[in-house]
Enzyme design. Sequence first.
Site, mmCIF file in Angstrom:
data_model
loop_
_atom_site.group_PDB
_atom_site.id
_atom_site.type_symbol
_atom_site.label_atom_id
_atom_site.label_comp_id
_atom_site.label_asym_id
_atom_site.label_seq_id
_atom_site.Cartn_x
_atom_site.Cartn_y
_atom_site.Cartn_z
ATOM 1 N N PHE A 289 38.293 61.433 46.963
ATOM 2 C CA PHE A 289 38.127 60.050 46.505
ATOM 3 C C PHE A 289 37.144 60.092 45.354
ATOM 4 O O PHE A 289 36.043 60.626 45.499
ATOM 5 C CB PHE A 289 37.524 59.154 47.606
ATOM 6 N N GLU A 290 37.516 59.530 44.237
ATOM 7 C CA GLU A 290 36.502 59.245 43.235
ATOM 8 C C GLU A 290 37.027 58.158 42.305
ATOM 9 O O GLU A 290 38.224 58.060 42.045
ATOM 10 C CB GLU A 290 36.044 60.489 42.443
#
Length: 402
Positions: A289-290
């Site tokens: 996740f980013e």
Amino acid sequence: MSSGPVKYVRYLLFAAAGLAVFFFLSRSAIPIPETIGSKLNPASYKDNSASPPSSHDSTATPKEQTNGASGSVSTPQGARVNATFVTLARNSDVWDIAKSIRSVEDRFNRNYHYDWVFLNDKEFDDEFKKITTALVSGTTHYGVIPKEHWSYPEWIDQDKAKKVREDMGQRKIIYGDSESYRHMCRYESGFFFRHPLMLNYEYYWRVEPSIELFCDISFDPFRFMKENNKKYSFVLSLYEYFDTIPTLWDSVKKFMDNHPEHIAKENSMEFLSDDGGKTYNKCHFWSNFEIGHLEWLRSKEYLDYFESLDRDGGFFYERWGDAPVHSIAAGLLLEKQQVHFFNEIAYYHVPFTHCPTGEQLRLDLKCHCNPSDNFDWKGYSCTSRFFHVNNMKKPAGYEAES
Ligand SMILES: Nc1nc2c(ncn2[C@@H]2O[C@H](COP(=O)(O)OP(=O)(O)OP(=O)(O)O)[C@@H](O)[C@H]2O)c(=O)[nH]1
Ligand SMILES: [Mg+2]
């Protein structure tokens, strides 16, 4: 007294009025897409532009909240940002990415319709394109990765790299024997943001196959990033497996010596090192996740950093992951305040969960995660350290989840 034709006209008028009432009642029972709903009912359109969730205030409840009949995801507030979702995937990942897309759409993007870029080292097949295009509410784009971004650079000794893979395989290091995993990590570290399809965008949100979002996202995280000058954000952090990065920190120190001008004044070295930079404590943001700023990744600072690491060969002679590579860059090249923790975004990628701390927040956002699964305050997470480094107060109730 009505004569014949006048009577029929009256019947017709009654019938038409009845149909109109029926249509109105039945329509109001169907959830109206909120983008349309906001146009029908301007009163429900809250202007939140002056008060986004405050920077580094993880206890702040998102200001855009429940809204109307069709769920608790609020209507889009103001203009969209120039941003896209991005997924690196194989054709065989289609059903796992379908699951992720469904989650992202249901919890957020159905009201925003951001684009989605899919990248692959091979051509995407028609089935992959058909399924994903049907699920994404924005425009989908499919790109093939140029060969030179998914192959060995000329300075790499491929025999040496092969021996390393065999050795790491025998030592049972996760993905230690995989060649494609190494190309993937190097690509995510240094190239995805330079793909021609990505050049059109300013911000990205990385989504991997088989992730889940557990809460409504009641604000636009892209817009939050832009308005608050954030360049990198995360939801989970942890310690890296040392055997995959034995010389990464030496390589980083070499880069710091050669490019002191690229190191931010108010950086997060304390998050990365317990001894002022001598050694790496292995803390990193979990990069599956980013949400980040593409222009930062395309900056001279980041490109010099990647180039310097890449020359040292650790993507192939060890098994450097894009998570520590991105995290160390965020920690050293960015000012502390430019790195953000999204407490409100509830997320799962096997085997870790980020479930927001704070019961009222979870209720408001219609979360379905079990707070006792929350990884943030457990011993193997680095999120407490992030809070400490940034002088942030931990959200009420965190003790019960540690
Ligand atoms: N096109 C392509 N994509 C890949 C390849 N290997 C991995 N990926 C993608 O790269 C991302 C990371 O790979 P994953 O296999 O999820 O790696 P991981 O998250 O470390 O490990 P998991 O626990 O298996 O999820 C995912 O989006 C994959 O779909 C590959 O060889 N080709
Ligand atoms: Mg994964």
